[in-house]
Every structure is written in structure tokens, then in C-alpha cells.
Design a protein around this motif. Structure first.
Motif, short mmCIF file in Angstrom:
data_model
loop_
_atom_site.label_atom_id
_atom_site.label_comp_id
_atom_site.label_asym_id
_atom_site.label_seq_id
_atom_site.Cartn_x
_atom_site.Cartn_y
_atom_site.Cartn_z
N ARG A 1 -20.09 -18.11 -45.66
CA ARG A 1 -19.08 -18.44 -46.65
C ARG A 1 -17.67 -18.63 -46.06
NH1 ARG A 1 -19.57 -17.16 -52.00
NH2 ARG A 1 -17.43 -17.92 -52.08
N LYS A 2 -17.36 -17.93 -44.99
CA LYS A 2 -15.99 -18.03 -44.47
C LYS A 2 -15.97 -17.71 -42.98
CE LYS A 2 -11.28 -16.22 -45.21
NZ LYS A 2 -10.45 -15.27 -46.00
N ILE A 3 -15.22 -18.51 -42.22
CA ILE A 3 -14.98 -18.24 -40.80
C ILE A 3 -13.51 -18.48 -40.51
CG2 ILE A 3 -15.52 -18.90 -38.42
CD1 ILE A 3 -18.24 -19.84 -39.36
N ASN B 1 -21.29 -36.67 -50.54
CA ASN B 1 -22.27 -37.76 -50.56
C ASN B 1 -23.33 -37.60 -51.64
OD1 ASN B 1 -21.00 -38.89 -48.30
ND2 ASN B 1 -22.22 -37.67 -46.89
N SER B 2 -23.30 -36.50 -52.37
CA SER B 2 -24.31 -36.25 -53.38
C SER B 2 -23.86 -36.75 -54.74
CB SER B 2 -24.62 -34.75 -53.46
OG SER B 2 -25.52 -34.48 -54.52
N THR B 3 -24.79 -37.27 -55.51
CA THR B 3 -24.49 -37.74 -56.87
C THR B 3 -24.67 -36.62 -57.89
OG1 THR B 3 -26.78 -38.49 -57.13
CG2 THR B 3 -25.15 -40.10 -56.33
N GLU B 4 -25.18 -35.47 -57.43
CA GLU B 4 -25.41 -34.35 -58.33
C GLU B 4 -24.26 -33.35 -58.24
OE1 GLU B 4 -29.12 -32.63 -57.32
OE2 GLU B 4 -30.30 -34.40 -57.83
N ILE B 5 -24.03 -32.66 -59.32
CA ILE B 5 -23.03 -31.59 -59.35
C ILE B 5 -23.65 -30.33 -58.76
CG2 ILE B 5 -21.60 -30.12 -60.81
CD1 ILE B 5 -21.41 -32.42 -62.79
N SER B 6 -22.99 -29.77 -57.78
CA SER B 6 -23.53 -28.58 -57.11
C SER B 6 -22.82 -27.33 -57.60
CB SER B 6 -23.37 -28.70 -55.60
OG SER B 6 -23.80 -27.51 -54.97
N HIS B 7 -23.59 -26.28 -57.74
CA HIS B 7 -23.03 -24.98 -58.13
C HIS B 7 -22.76 -24.11 -56.89
CE1 HIS B 7 -23.88 -25.62 -62.41
NE2 HIS B 7 -25.02 -26.15 -62.02
N LYS B 8 -23.11 -24.61 -55.72
CA LYS B 8 -23.00 -23.80 -54.52
C LYS B 8 -21.63 -23.95 -53.86
CE LYS B 8 -27.93 -23.78 -53.44
NZ LYS B 8 -28.96 -24.05 -52.40
N HIS B 9 -21.30 -23.01 -53.01
CA HIS B 9 -20.04 -23.02 -52.29
C HIS B 9 -20.18 -23.81 -50.98
CE1 HIS B 9 -19.56 -19.44 -54.86
NE2 HIS B 9 -18.28 -19.73 -54.82
N ILE B 10 -19.05 -24.27 -50.46
CA ILE B 10 -19.02 -24.87 -49.13
C ILE B 10 -19.30 -23.78 -48.10
CG2 ILE B 10 -17.55 -26.04 -47.45
CD1 ILE B 10 -16.01 -27.20 -49.83
N LEU B 11 -20.12 -24.11 -47.12
CA LEU B 11 -20.48 -23.15 -46.08
C LEU B 11 -19.95 -23.60 -44.73
CD1 LEU B 11 -24.17 -22.40 -47.15
CD2 LEU B 11 -22.10 -21.11 -47.72
N TYR B 12 -19.91 -22.66 -43.77
CA TYR B 12 -19.28 -22.92 -42.48
C TYR B 12 -20.16 -22.44 -41.33
CZ TYR B 12 -15.19 -23.57 -45.44
OH TYR B 12 -14.33 -24.00 -46.42
N ASN B 13 -19.89 -23.03 -40.16
CA ASN B 13 -20.55 -22.62 -38.94
C ASN B 13 -19.58 -22.86 -37.78
OD1 ASN B 13 -22.57 -21.83 -37.04
ND2 ASN B 13 -24.16 -22.78 -38.32
N VAL B 14 -19.95 -22.43 -36.59
CA VAL B 14 -19.16 -22.67 -35.37
C VAL B 14 -20.06 -23.36 -34.36
CG1 VAL B 14 -17.87 -21.62 -33.48
CG2 VAL B 14 -17.69 -20.66 -35.78
N LEU B 15 -19.53 -24.40 -33.72
CA LEU B 15 -20.28 -25.12 -32.70
C LEU B 15 -19.89 -24.61 -31.32
CD1 LEU B 15 -19.96 -28.79 -34.01
CD2 LEU B 15 -21.68 -27.06 -34.61
N ASP B 16 -20.88 -24.43 -30.46
CA ASP B 16 -20.57 -24.04 -29.09
C ASP B 16 -20.06 -25.26 -28.32
OD1 ASP B 16 -22.76 -25.59 -28.33
OD2 ASP B 16 -24.08 -23.86 -28.04
#
Length: 395
Positions: free
Chosen positions: A75-77, A48-63
Motif C-alpha cells: 500500500r505504501k513505500i 487503462n481499465s474501463t471498469e471502476i475499481s474499488h482497490k487502492h493503488i499499490l507499490y513496489n521497488v525495482l532493483d
């Protein structure tokens, strides 16, 4: 034909099948073992961002109430089917890049940490480790500050103090090594001295093939020239000679402390104390290791599976088919053994059937498929479950 009677159309990494209306739908066989908690990512921020990101995709777990379990996204799950847990891996790469305007960073500043989320949605340990790897019989191997330990699924460490090396747990005890002494470690942290290892004179040996595991450098294959024959031993912790005697061949099993050892034409499973765990001889296919606690073996032209204690889980099958999952850095590969012959497939080889099976095995973290009378089965809690009927030799 797959046992559910539905037709399959291979779509890479999605595993579509054809429903009764002729429409492509998600293949239910790609999700036999569904995680109880949901792993989520923040990819929508990038989409959804119009800017180029240098960051990695991040993750979480929902209860189970949909609340984020981790206060910091990571970084990884990955979900581990056999233990019903979630392995967490995180590092500070993005922070270091941002700090240095995305140009460079000092590798000495890089830090990687690992933990586990239980099926109850809780962190296994208040401490984060340098590495965590699935071990056997309800334990995980942890590494920190160059030392090793085992931790159970209640967060209890097996060793009272970390050691230079710790093997897998065998249901009764594990082996650990401190200052050249091999110990047996029992639940409760009780240690029993087992053997003093001899420092090896490396000049007497030819380094045949160095091997490193993901966790630590624990052994190098070495060979001693005796006339025109080569005999094998193991250089343990890059310093000690592991076995008192030499063997015709030694192969790693990918479970710490277990080895495939060949002598006088017979291959058996041994632990690092030199104890033989199998009372029968077998052949190990060239690319067979322990995957999810099982290893494929051949006996008199037929195939079966053994567990880390050397017990036969199943036997008497005509074919075995597997992907080398769990081996870090392993490319897209499939292995097929039949009638003593071994075939090796890379990406794009073997046709849609091989590609579908590759997806099936990796999606469900299933170790092997085995075939008898053109019926293929997969192991589930030491039971063989019928999956489909197919004659691969006709391809």
C-alpha cells in the motif's frame, strides 16, 4: 535569487523552473536526494481499465536490474533520505473489502504490517512489524504485540526481548522500561538497571493535555497545583511518575525519550533519566520539534539547530523556516521565526515563495531553512549549504 541562477515559476507539487529558452522544466532542486532504487506503482492498471475499481493503488521497488523486489505489491513505500532506506507499509483492507463484496468488514480482522528495504534491495527483516518509525543514530524503532524494540540497518535487534517502552539510541545506549524499572541497554543486549519508577497517584494530578505518539501511548502531560502555580511532571506509560521533581513546563520533542524542560525561565533538553543534555538555555519556538534529527532553537533573538544529543549544529541565524514533516496527520503548514516573532502559514498563505519552500523541504526531506543577511541555507550532514538569496520581509 536561487544559487543556480534559474528563474522559478511555482507549480504545486512539481516545482517547475524556467530554462534558458524560457520553457518550464522540472526543478532540479526538488530532487537533490534521488533514491538509488526506483519506486513504482500500478496506476496504469486503473487508467487503462474501463471498469471502476474499488482497490487502492499499490507499490513496489525495482532493483538495479529492474526486477521487482517485493513478491507482493504493498500500500505504501517511502524513501528515507537520511538512512537511504525504504519504509514499507501494507494492510489487508482490499482483501477484506473484496471478501465482503465491498460493503463492510470486521475491524478485528484488519491487519497492518511494516518492513524495510535496504539500499542493497533486500528486506531488512524476515519478520514484519506492527509499526516502524525512524529513530536516531542508525536505528529504527519497531513495535509488535504491544511491545517495542530497536533494530539497526543490518537487521539486528538491540534488546534481547521486547520491552514496554524503548527510547531512541543515543550513540552509546538506549533506555527501556519493563515492569516499572528503567534500564540502560547497550549494543549486544546488555542491560543495566538504572531506576525504579514510582506508581503515580493520578488523583493528585490534573490531566492537562493528553498526547499520543504514532507508535504508542507513552506519556501524558500532567500538572500539579501548588498554590496559584502549576508544576509539571510526566505520567509515563499511563502509570508511573517519570521525574522525582516537578518543572515549570515540559514539552515533547517527537523523539522518544527526549523532552524540552523549562524551569526558572531556562529551557533545556533532557532525556527520560532526567539527565540534562544541553549546557545552555534556549527558547523553543511553539511549533518546533525534532524533524529528521534536528530541532530549531532560539538563543538571544537568533536561531540555530541542535541534534538529539544537545549538540549545536549551527547558530547565529536571523530566521528559521520549516514545515512540520514527520508529524502524522499534520496539515499543510509552514512556520517562520524572525527577531523573536513567530508566523504561521496555512495552505494558500505566504505567497509562492512559501509554497515553493514547502515543496522543497518535503521533496528532499530537509528539516529547516535558516537565513543570515538574506542568504538562506539548509543543513546537510551538519554542514550549512547555501541555497538562495531572498528577503522574505519584503513580501
Amino acid at each position: 535569487m536561487v544559487i543556480d541562477g534559474k528563474k522559478r515559476t511555482f507549480v504545486p507539487y512539481k516545482g517547475w523552473c524556467v530554462d534558458n529558452m524560457g520553457q518550464l522544466v522540472s526543478d532540479p532542486l526538488m530532487h537533490i536526494y534521488e533514491p538509488p532504487l526506483k519506486i513504482v506503482d500500478d496506476i496504469h492498471k486503473f487508467v487503462n481499465s474501463t471498469e471502476i475499481s474499488h482497490k487502492h493503488i499499490l507499490y513496489n521497488v525495482l532493483d538495479k536490474c529492474g526486477k521487482e523486489i517485493l513478491s507482493k505489491w504493498v500500500r505504501k513505500i517511502s524513501y528515507v533520505t537520511s538512512l537511504d532506506i525504504y519504509l514499507i507499509e501494507d494492510n489487508n483492507e482490499d482483501e477484506l473489502l473484496e471478501k465482503n463484496n465491498y460493503k463492510f468488514f470486521n475491524s478485528n480482522e484488519y491487519c497492518e504490517r511494516h518492513n524495510v528495504i535496504t539500499n542493497a534491495g533486500e528486506l531488512l527483516s524476515k519478520d514484519w512489524f506492527d509499526d516502524i518509525i525512524v529513530s536516531t543514530y542508525g536505528y529504527l524503532k519497531v513495535k509488535r504485540n504491544g511491545k517495542q524494540n530497536l533494530i539497526d540497518l543490518n537487521g539486528r535487534l538491540l534488546l534481547n526481548s521486547d520491552a514496554d517502552f524503548v527510547s531512541n539510541y543515543n550513540g552509546e545506549f538506549a533506555y527501556c522500561c519493563r515492569n516499572g524499572i528503567l534500564y540502560q541497554v547497550f549494543p549486544g543486549g546488555i542491560e543495566k538497571e538504572f531506576k525504579h519508577l514510582e506508581v503515580c497517584n493520578k488523583e493528585l494530578f490534573e490531566i492537562h493535555h493528553k498526547e499520543y505518539t504514532r507508535m504508542f501511548k507513552w506519556m501524558d502531560k500532567i500538572s500539579e497545583r501548588t498554590g496559584f502555580d502549576y508544576k509539571w511532571n510526566m505520567l509515563f506509560l499511563d502509570k508511573y511518575q517519570l521525574f522525582d521533581q516537578n518543572y515549570d513546563q515540559i514539552r515533547e520533542s517527537l523523539i522518544a525519550g527526549l523532552l524540552f524542560v523549562t524551569n526558572d525561565g531556562e529551557t533545556k533538553l533532557k532525556d527520560i533519566s532526567d539527565k540534562t543534555l544541553t549546557n545552555f538555555s534556549f527558547k523553543v519556538p511553539d511549533d518546533s520539534f525534532f524533524i529528521n534529527g534536528l530541532a530549531a532553537i532560539g538563543v538571544e533573538g537568533q536561531y540555530g539547530l541542535i541534534d538529539p544529543l544537545g549538540n549545536i549544529v549551527c547558530e547565529g541565524f536571523s530566521s528559521a523556516l520549516w514545515a512540520p514533516q514527520g508529524i502524522e496527520g499534520a496539515p499543510w503548514e509552514m512556520y517562520y521565526c524572525r527577531n523573536g516573532e513567530e508566523m504561521h502559514y496555512y495552505h494558500g498563505q505566504g505567497g509562492e515563495f512559501i509554497a515553493w519552500v514547502h515543496d522543497f523541504l518535503l521533496h528532499n526531506q530537509i528539516a529547516y531553512l535558516l537565513e543570515k543577511d538574506n542568504i538562506w541555507y539548509y543543513p546537510d550532514n551538519n554542514n550549512m549549504v547555501r541555497l538562495f538569496e531572498y528577503n522574505l520581509d519584503n513580501d
